[in-house]
Design a protein around this motif. Sequence first.
Motif, PDB file in Angstrom:
ATOM      1  N   UNK A 130     -52.855  -3.313 -37.027  1.00 58.70           N
ATOM      2  CA  UNK A 130     -51.602  -2.687 -37.438  1.00 58.70           C
ATOM      3  C   UNK A 130     -51.170  -1.513 -36.602  1.00 58.70           C
ATOM      4  N   UNK A 131     -51.669  -1.434 -35.364  1.00 55.27           N
ATOM      5  CA  UNK A 131     -51.339  -0.312 -34.486  1.00 55.27           C
ATOM      6  C   UNK A 131     -50.469  -0.815 -33.338  1.00 55.27           C
ATOM      7  N   UNK A 132     -49.421  -0.092 -33.058  1.00 53.34           N
ATOM      8  CA  UNK A 132     -48.519  -0.468 -31.974  1.00 53.34           C
ATOM      9  C   UNK A 132     -49.209  -0.298 -30.621  1.00 53.34           C
ATOM     10  N   UNK A 133     -49.013  -1.280 -29.738  1.00 55.38           N
ATOM     11  CA  UNK A 133     -49.641  -1.247 -28.416  1.00 55.38           C
ATOM     12  C   UNK A 133     -48.568  -1.273 -27.332  1.00 55.38           C
ATOM     13  N   UNK A 134     -48.598  -0.280 -26.447  1.00 56.35           N
ATOM     14  CA  UNK A 134     -47.710  -0.261 -25.281  1.00 56.35           C
ATOM     15  C   UNK A 134     -48.600  -0.302 -24.049  1.00 56.35           C
ATOM     16  N   UNK A 135     -48.486  -1.355 -23.264  1.00 59.43           N
ATOM     17  CA  UNK A 135     -49.377  -1.528 -22.124  1.00 59.43           C
ATOM     18  C   UNK A 135     -49.124  -0.470 -21.054  1.00 59.43           C
ATOM     19  N   UNK A 136     -50.124  -0.269 -20.211  1.00 60.45           N
ATOM     20  CA  UNK A 136     -49.997   0.691 -19.120  1.00 60.45           C
ATOM     21  C   UNK A 136     -48.872   0.283 -18.173  1.00 60.45           C
ATOM     22  N   UNK A 137     -48.724  -1.024 -17.948  1.00 54.50           N
ATOM     23  CA  UNK A 137     -47.665  -1.512 -17.067  1.00 54.50           C
ATOM     24  C   UNK A 137     -46.287  -1.164 -17.623  1.00 54.50           C
ATOM     25  N   UNK A 138     -46.111  -1.348 -18.930  1.00 55.97           N
ATOM     26  CA  UNK A 138     -44.829  -1.019 -19.562  1.00 55.97           C
ATOM     27  C   UNK A 138     -44.565   0.479 -19.487  1.00 55.97           C
ATOM     28  N   UNK A 139     -45.602   1.276 -19.718  1.00 54.13           N
ATOM     29  CA  UNK A 139     -45.463   2.733 -19.649  1.00 54.13           C
ATOM     30  C   UNK A 139     -45.046   3.178 -18.254  1.00 54.13           C
ATOM     31  N   UNK A 140     -45.652   2.582 -17.230  1.00 56.25           N
ATOM     32  CA  UNK A 140     -45.315   2.940 -15.850  1.00 56.25           C
ATOM     33  C   UNK A 140     -43.864   2.599 -15.527  1.00 56.25           C
ATOM     34  N   UNK A 141     -43.392   1.458 -16.017  1.00 52.27           N
ATOM     35  CA  UNK A 141     -41.998   1.067 -15.784  1.00 52.27           C
ATOM     36  C   UNK A 141     -41.052   2.071 -16.430  1.00 52.27           C
ATOM     37  N   UNK A 142     -41.353   2.470 -17.662  1.00 49.44           N
ATOM     38  CA  UNK A 142     -40.499   3.426 -18.369  1.00 49.44           C
ATOM     39  C   UNK A 142     -40.489   4.779 -17.671  1.00 49.44           C
ATOM     40  N   UNK A 143     -41.659   5.234 -17.223  1.00 48.00           N
ATOM     41  CA  UNK A 143     -41.736   6.520 -16.527  1.00 48.00           C
ATOM     42  C   UNK A 143     -40.968   6.475 -15.210  1.00 48.00           C
ATOM     43  N   UNK A 144     -41.076   5.353 -14.508  1.00 52.16           N
ATOM     44  CA  UNK A 144     -40.363   5.206 -13.237  1.00 52.16           C
ATOM     45  C   UNK A 144     -38.856   5.244 -13.454  1.00 52.16           C
ATOM     46  N   UNK A 145     -38.385   4.537 -14.484  1.00 50.64           N
ATOM     47  CA  UNK A 145     -36.951   4.516 -14.768  1.00 50.64           C
ATOM     48  C   UNK A 145     -36.463   5.890 -15.216  1.00 50.64           C
ATOM     49  N   UNK A 146     -37.295   6.607 -15.966  1.00 53.59           N
ATOM     50  CA  UNK A 146     -36.911   7.956 -16.395  1.00 53.59           C
ATOM     51  C   UNK A 146     -36.788   8.884 -15.197  1.00 53.59           C
ATOM     52  N   UNK A 147     -37.723   8.749 -14.246  1.00 47.99           N
ATOM     53  CA  UNK A 147     -37.676   9.580 -13.039  1.00 47.99           C
ATOM     54  C   UNK A 147     -36.444   9.252 -12.205  1.00 47.99           C
ATOM     55  N   UNK A 148     -36.117   7.961 -12.109  1.00 47.32           N
ATOM     56  CA  UNK A 148     -34.932   7.554 -11.353  1.00 47.32           C
ATOM     57  C   UNK A 148     -33.665   8.108 -11.995  1.00 47.32           C
ATOM     58  N   UNK A 149     -33.621   8.075 -13.328  1.00 41.98           N
ATOM     59  CA  UNK A 149     -32.449   8.606 -14.032  1.00 41.98           C
ATOM     60  C   UNK A 149     -32.318  10.107 -13.805  1.00 41.98           C
ATOM     61  N   UNK A 150     -33.453  10.804 -13.786  1.00 42.75           N
ATOM     62  CA  UNK A 150     -33.423  12.250 -13.565  1.00 42.75           C
ATOM     63  C   UNK A 150     -32.926  12.563 -12.155  1.00 42.75           C
ATOM     64  N   UNK A 151     -33.325  11.733 -11.198  1.00 39.94           N
ATOM     65  CA  UNK A 151     -32.885  11.950  -9.815  1.00 39.94           C
ATOM     66  C   UNK A 151     -31.388  11.721  -9.650  1.00 39.94           C
ATOM     67  N   UNK A 152     -30.821  10.924 -10.557  1.00 39.03           N
ATOM     68  CA  UNK A 152     -29.387  10.637 -10.457  1.00 39.03           C
ATOM     69  C   UNK A 152     -28.535  11.849 -10.813  1.00 39.03           C
ATOM     70  N   UNK A 153     -29.160  12.880 -11.361  1.00 41.78           N
ATOM     71  CA  UNK A 153     -28.412  14.085 -11.717  1.00 41.78           C
ATOM     72  C   UNK A 153     -27.638  14.607 -10.512  1.00 41.78           C
TER      73      UNK A 153
END
Length: 223
Positions: A130-153
């Motif tokens: 009953x515990x939510x699982x977010x894989x390391x690969x998914x986490x890396x994709x999200x972090x990369x997209x967040x960094x790209x969005x921040x750079x778009x500033x």
Amino acid sequence: MIVERLIIADNQPLTAYAVEALSRSVAQEIHIEDLEIAYAQNKTQLNNLLRDGKKTAVVVDYTMFDFTNQENFTIVCDLYQNTSCWLLLSEELTPNFLRYVVYQTQNVGVAYKDASLDSMREALHYVMTGVRYISQQATQILLQKAAEAENRRDELTHTEREILKAIALGKTTKEIAADRFSSVHTINSHRKNIFRKLGVNCVHDAIKYALRAGLVDESEFFI
């Protein structure tokens, strides 16, 4: 929440049978006796199974199933939020869909079919307890997209930054156009460019960016 049942919603037989075999092994490790395993070939079958209220883990390949869109999928997940924990198991998920699932749901985890055997065992262990699982690969994709969005500033023009601030402060398109002595069409064009550059699809996400980037002070925003 230790589950009573595992539902496999994947139309690829080899994947489904592999998930079943691995799940039975994990069930022994976490002392789940007589784990019930069921298969769903479509959304109707899945709904019918979930209606009985059993504590259930659902392993589903969204891309192989008959959900019409991401909202349709998350509605089903939310409907059975108190009795089910989900694991999205897929070969490919778009970054936008991945972000939507992670930030807009509470009981849906993510793993990829090309993950290692140990990672898959870990994912199934999580979902079956009953515990939510977010894989390391998914986490890396999200972090990369967040960094790209921040750079778009830095890509936003001065005008776009001012319009984004006005949007974050709750002004309508007509109000912004009047303030800037521009047409509604011009403001809408700027708005589309802002959303495109930031990689967002809605005002809510644009406002979150404006707050993070310091374009709007939180005290202003909450007035």
